[in-house]
Design a protein around this motif. Sequence first.
Motif, short mmCIF file in Angstrom:
data_model
loop_
_atom_site.label_atom_id
_atom_site.label_comp_id
_atom_site.label_asym_id
_atom_site.label_seq_id
_atom_site.Cartn_x
_atom_site.Cartn_y
_atom_site.Cartn_z
N GLU A 185 0.85 -1.13 -0.05
CA GLU A 185 0.13 0.16 0.00
C GLU A 185 0.84 1.18 0.14
N SER A 186 0.45 2.27 -0.71
CA SER A 186 1.29 3.42 -0.73
C SER A 186 1.64 4.15 0.58
N SER A 187 2.68 3.90 1.03
CA SER A 187 2.83 4.93 2.12
C SER A 187 4.39 5.32 2.34
N PHE A 188 4.70 6.06 3.33
CA PHE A 188 5.88 6.61 3.46
C PHE A 188 7.04 5.56 3.80
N TRP A 189 6.42 4.81 4.97
CA TRP A 189 7.02 3.67 5.56
C TRP A 189 7.47 2.76 4.66
N THR A 190 6.59 2.40 3.53
CA THR A 190 7.20 1.23 2.78
C THR A 190 7.98 1.77 1.51
N PHE A 191 7.97 3.13 1.41
CA PHE A 191 8.67 3.75 0.57
C PHE A 191 8.02 3.47 -0.95
N GLN A 192 6.84 3.22 -0.95
CA GLN A 192 6.18 3.06 -2.24
C GLN A 192 4.88 3.82 -2.37
N PHE A 193 4.95 4.54 -3.46
CA PHE A 193 3.69 5.54 -3.57
C PHE A 193 3.08 5.27 -4.96
N GLY A 194 1.66 5.52 -4.84
CA GLY A 194 0.86 5.48 -6.03
C GLY A 194 1.14 6.32 -7.11
N SER A 195 1.30 7.47 -6.94
CA SER A 195 1.53 8.38 -7.99
C SER A 195 3.04 8.59 -8.24
N LYS A 196 3.36 8.74 -9.43
CA LYS A 196 4.69 9.02 -9.86
C LYS A 196 5.28 10.34 -9.31
N ALA A 197 4.48 11.23 -9.06
CA ALA A 197 4.84 12.51 -8.67
C ALA A 197 5.64 12.69 -7.38
N THR A 198 5.24 11.67 -6.51
CA THR A 198 6.00 11.69 -5.27
C THR A 198 7.28 11.23 -5.32
N TYR A 199 7.59 10.10 -6.27
CA TYR A 199 8.91 9.85 -6.37
C TYR A 199 9.77 10.78 -7.44
N TYR A 200 9.12 11.69 -8.09
CA TYR A 200 9.80 12.60 -8.66
C TYR A 200 10.40 13.77 -7.79
N TYR A 201 9.47 13.99 -6.73
CA TYR A 201 10.01 15.05 -5.71
C TYR A 201 11.21 14.40 -4.95
N ILE A 202 11.04 13.30 -4.57
CA ILE A 202 11.87 12.41 -3.71
C ILE A 202 13.20 12.63 -4.28
N ILE A 203 13.31 12.01 -5.83
CA ILE A 203 14.66 12.16 -6.39
C ILE A 203 15.07 13.49 -6.79
N LEU A 204 14.34 14.69 -7.07
CA LEU A 204 14.60 15.70 -7.14
C LEU A 204 15.36 16.50 -6.10
N ILE A 205 14.74 16.25 -4.94
CA ILE A 205 15.26 16.63 -3.63
C ILE A 205 16.80 15.84 -3.69
N MET A 206 16.72 14.77 -3.86
CA MET A 206 17.86 14.11 -3.50
C MET A 206 18.98 14.48 -4.35
N LEU A 207 18.79 14.92 -5.70
CA LEU A 207 19.49 15.56 -6.57
C LEU A 207 20.01 17.05 -6.07
N LEU A 208 19.06 17.75 -5.73
CA LEU A 208 19.33 19.12 -5.23
C LEU A 208 20.31 19.01 -4.14
N VAL A 209 20.21 18.00 -3.04
CA VAL A 209 21.07 17.88 -1.99
C VAL A 209 22.42 17.40 -2.46
N VAL A 210 22.54 16.50 -3.29
CA VAL A 210 24.02 16.15 -4.04
C VAL A 210 24.61 17.47 -4.65
N LEU A 211 23.78 18.10 -5.37
CA LEU A 211 24.36 19.21 -5.93
C LEU A 211 25.00 20.39 -5.14
N LEU A 212 24.08 20.53 -4.11
CA LEU A 212 24.57 21.36 -2.98
C LEU A 212 25.70 21.02 -2.32
#
Lengths: 294, 347
Positions: free
Chosen positions: B155-182
Amino acid sequence: MLGIIEALINGVLMGSIYGLTAVGLTLIFGVMKVINFAHGSILMVGMFSAYWFVKLTGLNPYLAIPVVVPFLFYFGYFMQSWIIRPIFEAEKDVREPITVIIVTTGIWYVLDNLSLLFFGAEYRVVKTSVTGKIFEFYDMYFLLPKIIGAGITILCAIYLYWFLKHSKMGKAIRATSLDREAASLMGIKQSKIYNIAFGMGCACCGMAACVLIPFYYVYPTVGVPFDIKAFIIVVLGGLGSIPGAIIGGIIVGIIENVGAQFMASTWTELLLYGVFLFVLLVKPSGLFGMKQDF
Amino acid sequence: MKQLLNQKPIILLISALLLGALFILPLIVTSPSLMQIIILIVLYAYFTSTWNFVGGFAGVLPLGHSAFIGIGAYTSTVLFQTFGISPWFGMIVGGLLASLVGVIIGLPTLKLRGAYFALATIAVGEGMRVLFENVKQVGPFKINGPSGISLPLMESSFWTFQFGSKATYYYIILIMLLVVLLLTYFMMNSKVGYYLAAGGEEPEAAEALGIKVSRYKLIAMAISCFLAALGGTFYAQLMLYFYPKSIMGLDLSFEIAFIALIGGRGTILGPVLGALLLRPVSELTRIYLGASLPGLHLVIFGLILIVVMRYYPKGLVEPIKKLIDRFIHKPARGKADDPSNPSARQE
């Protein structure tokens, strides 16, 4: 016991062929201090040309040698002078020529995937007059083409060693590998030496390809396992050393074949990587490596 | 940070607008398959940025980066399946493991000529793949050999790291990328970054000045491996299925190195630019020509690489930067005081 001796001899036979591909790699490294990552792909090109030669003419596979070896020599020669040279010259004074290494990787990908586009992914075998012939010796069985291949390989390596030690061109090549500036002050034209060294390295692959064709499959990524093995061999034997490459090749062949007596063959591959890391940790210059070269 | 804000106002404005656009992107793009392609672009930019710590700043060429990505993916997945530990924790464990492996490889090889390091990383990458293909089970952990692991759909939840919408994944990886760039930015402008730059250019001279070059290279290696493994966990959670060849193969390692070199090794935005240019090429050729012409995208990659290395050995960031400079910095400002331009600093 007999099985182990049989595996040992098989290892030496296969290992000397690995050694020949590694000789090409080590020769190029010795002169240019560049690792030719496309080496396995050059072997693949050689195997495909030998394959088509035998397939179309129906001649003895060893008759392909005078055709395939010069072809690969010029293939390497022009690859160096057209693609690699301009990039190499831009970073001639850099200690770590990374761009050249990555360009040879680019060539690897282009060659492998071009042959996938043209020839498809299937495994091809060519039936020759020596394919499948067995040589029997005290109840041990060896593939005849492997024995012939190993013989040709050793002769070839001895000739190459003699050529580098005693011929004029060989001396020029060694001079360039020792000190580029001093060599060019002595009137040795560097770019030509690089072309020739690269061509000779590729010609070694051509030779190996011709002796492999009677008992080995040909497919577009056939070069990759040979490539990786050649890397292990040159580090084992010492980058830049020709006897080191042959002996390293034989060691790798023995590990592979004798190891297969005790464990699944996929595990022997792992054993090779283990030996490789061990050598890096304990003696990074390899068995015959020169001190200044690492 | 002060340096970061010390740009011309127009550059700050454009950057802020771009950043804003990146964050509202999922509101505009509704097709999940297009979103997936965008996520992969960002993910590859992330992988390449982590590669950049070693490949870009330490002046060596790692060609087995997928091994660390694989360690991340396997660790978090296996921990989740066996003990039900959230992938968010597994991610950190995987990162630490990858760091450890990276340091073990780096310890002997980073002191040697770059060629040795390149060869050793290839051997380790391939060795790791062969190892995972051979092992079906270690103790309670299921590895499954060459067939790989598929994660059960939760089931889509934060704990299982599985999400129904692609947008959530997108935000996670975008933030990860920005952190690495910083992180990259801070590293470039820190003592470690300067030491690394010195060690990459002239190791003997740097050693003579008392800089323990190989120690700083090891630090860079540890950071890089840790971050790469985090990306591996993300990949596992996004795809929910992976096998050794897909996540630890040479192809992935080389694709990362190609993206970095084409974009611009040792620059902050190079990896992003490279991923932006190359990922669509590979997706489009795979979608439209993949069936009839297998391997075409790799031929194109290789050719692009050879041509770019021939004419712009520092990567495509260089000509693009010049182009931007011509439009924005009309009265040619001294390039040397631009902190995001490492080539200027080295001169």
